[in-house]
Enzyme design. Structure first.
Site, PDB file in Angstrom:
ATOM      1  N   ARG A 124       0.814  -1.241   0.000  1.00  0.00           N
ATOM      2  CA  ARG A 124       0.000   0.000   0.000  1.00  0.00           C
ATOM      3  C   ARG A 124       0.837   1.275   0.000  1.00  0.00           C
ATOM      4  O   ARG A 124       0.390   2.319   0.471  1.00  0.00           O
ATOM      5  CB  ARG A 124      -0.965   0.030   1.193  1.00  0.00           C
ATOM      6  CG  ARG A 124      -1.960  -1.093   1.180  1.00  0.00           C
ATOM      7  CD  ARG A 124      -3.167  -0.753   2.026  1.00  0.00           C
ATOM      8  NE  ARG A 124      -4.087  -1.871   2.019  1.00  0.00           N
ATOM      9  CZ  ARG A 124      -4.044  -2.879   2.877  1.00  0.00           C
ATOM     10  NH1 ARG A 124      -3.127  -2.909   3.824  1.00  0.00           N
ATOM     11  NH2 ARG A 124      -4.913  -3.854   2.786  1.00  0.00           N
ATOM     12  N   LYS A 146       2.624  11.532 -11.444  1.00  0.00           N
ATOM     13  CA  LYS A 146       1.789  10.661 -12.278  1.00  0.00           C
ATOM     14  C   LYS A 146       2.544   9.361 -12.513  1.00  0.00           C
ATOM     15  O   LYS A 146       3.663   9.375 -13.046  1.00  0.00           O
ATOM     16  CB  LYS A 146       1.499  11.311 -13.632  1.00  0.00           C
ATOM     17  CG  LYS A 146       0.357  12.301 -13.593  1.00  0.00           C
ATOM     18  CD  LYS A 146      -0.051  12.700 -14.999  1.00  0.00           C
ATOM     19  CE  LYS A 146      -1.149  13.739 -14.978  1.00  0.00           C
ATOM     20  NZ  LYS A 146      -1.478  14.235 -16.326  1.00  0.00           N
ATOM     21  N   GLU A 188       9.006  18.755 -24.939  1.00  0.00           N
ATOM     22  CA  GLU A 188       8.318  19.147 -23.694  1.00  0.00           C
ATOM     23  C   GLU A 188       8.833  20.507 -23.195  1.00  0.00           C
ATOM     24  O   GLU A 188       8.092  21.273 -22.576  1.00  0.00           O
ATOM     25  CB  GLU A 188       8.496  18.075 -22.604  1.00  0.00           C
ATOM     26  CG  GLU A 188       8.017  16.681 -22.989  1.00  0.00           C
ATOM     27  CD  GLU A 188       6.493  16.522 -23.112  1.00  0.00           C
ATOM     28  OE1 GLU A 188       5.739  17.432 -22.694  1.00  0.00           O
ATOM     29  OE2 GLU A 188       6.064  15.482 -23.659  1.00  0.00           O
ATOM     30  N   LYS A 230       7.125  23.116 -14.311  1.00  0.00           N
ATOM     31  CA  LYS A 230       6.313  21.932 -14.015  1.00  0.00           C
ATOM     32  C   LYS A 230       5.898  21.930 -12.537  1.00  0.00           C
ATOM     33  O   LYS A 230       4.743  21.661 -12.195  1.00  0.00           O
ATOM     34  CB  LYS A 230       7.111  20.665 -14.364  1.00  0.00           C
ATOM     35  CG  LYS A 230       6.429  19.358 -14.009  1.00  0.00           C
ATOM     36  CD  LYS A 230       5.530  18.848 -15.103  1.00  0.00           C
ATOM     37  CE  LYS A 230       4.585  17.760 -14.621  1.00  0.00           C
ATOM     38  NZ  LYS A 230       4.871  16.436 -15.137  1.00  0.00           N
ATOM     39  N   GLU A 240      -4.919  17.379 -11.386  1.00  0.00           N
ATOM     40  CA  GLU A 240      -5.416  17.741 -12.720  1.00  0.00           C
ATOM     41  C   GLU A 240      -6.931  17.947 -12.753  1.00  0.00           C
ATOM     42  O   GLU A 240      -7.651  17.310 -13.515  1.00  0.00           O
ATOM     43  CB  GLU A 240      -4.991  16.684 -13.752  1.00  0.00           C
ATOM     44  CG  GLU A 240      -5.082  17.236 -15.173  1.00  0.00           C
ATOM     45  CD  GLU A 240      -4.510  16.314 -16.245  1.00  0.00           C
ATOM     46  OE1 GLU A 240      -3.420  15.753 -16.032  1.00  0.00           O
ATOM     47  OE2 GLU A 240      -5.152  16.199 -17.278  1.00  0.00           O
ATOM     48  N   ARG A 244      -3.462  21.995 -14.446  1.00  0.00           N
ATOM     49  CA  ARG A 244      -2.474  20.973 -14.837  1.00  0.00           C
ATOM     50  C   ARG A 244      -2.763  20.464 -16.257  1.00  0.00           C
ATOM     51  O   ARG A 244      -1.864  20.003 -16.951  1.00  0.00           O
ATOM     52  CB  ARG A 244      -2.455  19.815 -13.828  1.00  0.00           C
ATOM     53  CG  ARG A 244      -1.349  18.820 -14.130  1.00  0.00           C
ATOM     54  CD  ARG A 244      -1.026  17.895 -12.968  1.00  0.00           C
ATOM     55  NE  ARG A 244       0.009  16.951 -13.346  1.00  0.00           N
ATOM     56  CZ  ARG A 244       0.662  16.167 -12.513  1.00  0.00           C
ATOM     57  NH1 ARG A 244       0.381  16.205 -11.225  1.00  0.00           N
ATOM     58  NH2 ARG A 244       1.581  15.326 -12.932  1.00  0.00           N
ATOM     59  N   ASN A 248      -1.046  19.349 -21.131  1.00  0.00           N
ATOM     60  CA  ASN A 248      -1.443  18.464 -22.238  1.00  0.00           C
ATOM     61  C   ASN A 248      -1.444  19.176 -23.578  1.00  0.00           C
ATOM     62  O   ASN A 248      -1.925  18.616 -24.574  1.00  0.00           O
ATOM     63  CB  ASN A 248      -2.839  17.877 -21.970  1.00  0.00           C
ATOM     64  CG  ASN A 248      -2.844  17.003 -20.732  1.00  0.00           C
ATOM     65  OD1 ASN A 248      -1.856  16.343 -20.443  1.00  0.00           O
ATOM     66  ND2 ASN A 248      -3.938  17.027 -19.987  1.00  0.00           N
ATOM     67  N   HIS A 251      -0.884  17.250 -26.706  1.00  0.00           N
ATOM     68  CA  HIS A 251      -0.889  15.820 -26.391  1.00  0.00           C
ATOM     69  C   HIS A 251      -2.109  15.069 -26.920  1.00  0.00           C
ATOM     70  O   HIS A 251      -2.034  13.862 -27.137  1.00  0.00           O
ATOM     71  CB  HIS A 251      -0.739  15.612 -24.884  1.00  0.00           C
ATOM     72  CG  HIS A 251       0.680  15.777 -24.417  1.00  0.00           C
ATOM     73  ND1 HIS A 251       1.390  16.948 -24.586  1.00  0.00           N
ATOM     74  CD2 HIS A 251       1.541  14.908 -23.828  1.00  0.00           C
ATOM     75  CE1 HIS A 251       2.611  16.790 -24.094  1.00  0.00           C
ATOM     76  NE2 HIS A 251       2.726  15.566 -23.640  1.00  0.00           N
ATOM     77  N   HIS A 255      -1.361  11.826 -28.939  1.00  0.00           N
ATOM     78  CA  HIS A 255      -1.765  10.458 -28.588  1.00  0.00           C
ATOM     79  C   HIS A 255      -2.482   9.795 -29.749  1.00  0.00           C
ATOM     80  O   HIS A 255      -2.329   8.588 -29.987  1.00  0.00           O
ATOM     81  CB  HIS A 255      -2.641  10.463 -27.331  1.00  0.00           C
ATOM     82  CG  HIS A 255      -1.866  10.828 -26.097  1.00  0.00           C
ATOM     83  ND1 HIS A 255      -2.453  11.335 -24.968  1.00  0.00           N
ATOM     84  CD2 HIS A 255      -0.540  10.778 -25.836  1.00  0.00           C
ATOM     85  CE1 HIS A 255      -1.512  11.575 -24.057  1.00  0.00           C
ATOM     86  NE2 HIS A 255      -0.356  11.246 -24.567  1.00  0.00           N
ATOM     87  N   HIS A 268       7.217   9.732 -28.778  1.00  0.00           N
ATOM     88  CA  HIS A 268       6.252  10.614 -28.115  1.00  0.00           C
ATOM     89  C   HIS A 268       6.588  12.091 -28.350  1.00  0.00           C
ATOM     90  O   HIS A 268       5.708  12.882 -28.702  1.00  0.00           O
ATOM     91  CB  HIS A 268       6.222  10.287 -26.620  1.00  0.00           C
ATOM     92  CG  HIS A 268       5.284  11.153 -25.838  1.00  0.00           C
ATOM     93  ND1 HIS A 268       3.926  11.137 -26.029  1.00  0.00           N
ATOM     94  CD2 HIS A 268       5.520  12.095 -24.885  1.00  0.00           C
ATOM     95  CE1 HIS A 268       3.368  12.019 -25.222  1.00  0.00           C
ATOM     96  NE2 HIS A 268       4.308  12.610 -24.515  1.00  0.00           N
TER      97      HIS A 268
END
Ligand code: GLY
Length: 364
Positions: A124, A146, A188, A230, A240, A244, A248, A251, A255, A268
């Site tokens: 956990r 993330k 980025e 960031k 997010e 945040r 993206n 993105h 994607h 990417h």
């Protein structure tokens, strides 16, 4: 000794330091011990990074009195799976790692995302430290918590927000990075400049030759300002629910390009570069953004060697792929579009025709 930098991420229930310093890998063990003292730790890496930097990292951890258990992940996006995670749990259970044993991610974004997910879920949650070795992981993936894995239905669809206790960045390791990966990380950095920092946009233009030459002081400065952007975005909106999402930018298009072209064919960062161009075209066509933003963006991307046009799947397939993205809320596609260099907004009312024009703009 080159300059170093420290950026602290302040969250409501947690704060952590990001140390950016040439040769800091020598001090990895001390920095881990400062936040997660224990007798044993797990070092997670992939076969490529382990061969390059594993001995250095392990030497430093052992010097700080850790017994180091290693887990080597197979390299590549296609192994970012629950099966790989299960193998890591087995290593940890066999070694009887405990709640206080830290997990250290040594690698690029894929290693960091997976190691973070392993740390978030084993017993956990155990202490987690990021030691990113690619530019993309340094300026983006290692900061903000993330973590996750891919499933057959899509990328990063299973995961968590799990913040590290520390991020340790040695910009000198970038000197072993293949040029294509370096360019991908730069996508980025361009993104950060567009969403928050117009001055840094000019800085990237001026300093690209020094970045390409891998000058340690320039690499440190590059990583430091990106990490600071960031960190501020994550502080404002850790989970997010708001700003945040600005990270993206480019993105959603990216994607769709990656999932229709096949992972590994297009990287990417390359897809993000194309996605930023498509999003900017859409912003200009809908009168949200000054028209000169597009030539400025394409000039910088071209200078860096990132693509601004590519072969694309049929537009219908791309539109469908966009609808499957996580950025769809209440059936509305949410897109991040520039208002100008340094500011972006989220919109949810792009029409199919506008999207089609944007796609056609980046089609080779
Ligand atoms: N890479 C986007 C984020 O961390 O939110």
């Amino acid at each position: 000794m080159c300059s170093s930098d420290l950026v602290t991420v302040h969250l409501p229930h947690h704060r952590y330091d990001i140390t950016i310093e040439p040769t800091v890998l020598d001090r990895l063990g001390v920095l881990v011990r400062n936040v997660a003292p224990h007798t044993r730790c797990l070092l997670v890496s992939d076969e490529h990074v382990m061969a390059l930097h594993g001995d250095h990292a392990i030497g430093s951890l052992e010097h700080a009195d850790y017994h180091v258990i290693r887990h080597i992940l197979p390299a590549g996006e296609k192994h970012k799976t629950l099966d790989s995670v299960r193998d890591a749990y087995n290593t940890m259970l066999d070694a009887k790692l405990e709640r206080r044993s830290p997990v250290i991610a040594l690698g690029g974004g894929i290693v960091g995302d997976m190691a973070g997910f392993i740390a978030a879920t084993y017993l956990r949650g155990v202490p987690f430290i990021q030691c990113p070795t690619s530019l993309l992981a340094m300026v983006d993936a290692s900061v903000g918590g993330k973590v996750g894995v891919n499933v057959p239905q899509g990328k990063n669809l299973v995961g968590a927000f799990y913040q590290p206790l520390a991020v340790v960045i040695d910009p000198l390791v970038l000197q072993t990075l293949p040029p294509r990966e370096q360019r991908c990380g730069m996508a980025e950095c361009v993104k950060h400049a567009v969403i928050r920092a117009p001055d840094q946009f000019d800085w990237l233009h001026e300093n690209w030759p020094k970045i390409q030459a891998m000058l340690p002081a320039t690499l440190t400065e590059l990583v430091a300002w990106n990490v600071a952007i960031k960190a501020r975005v994550v502080e404002a909106d850790e989970k997010e629910t708001g700003e945040r999402a600005h990270l993206n930018f480019g993105h959603t298009f990216a994607h769709a390009i990656e999932s229709t072209r096949g992972y590994g064919i297009i990287e990417h960062g390359e897809a993000v570069a194309l996605g930023m161009v498509a999003a900017t075209k859409l912003a200009i066509d809908t009168d949200r953004c000054p028209a000169d933003t597009l030539p400025k963006l394409t000039a910088l991307l071209t200078k860096i060697g990132l693509p601004i046009k590519t072969k694309l799947a049929p537009i219908e397939q791309l539109m469908q792929a966009m609808q499957l993205d996580k950025k769809v809320a209440d059936s509305h596609l949410r897109l991040v579009l520039p208002d100008r260099l340094g500011a972006v907004s989220v919109i949810n009312n792009a029409t199919p025709n506008q999207l089609e024009t944007a796609w056609k703009f980046i089609r080779e």
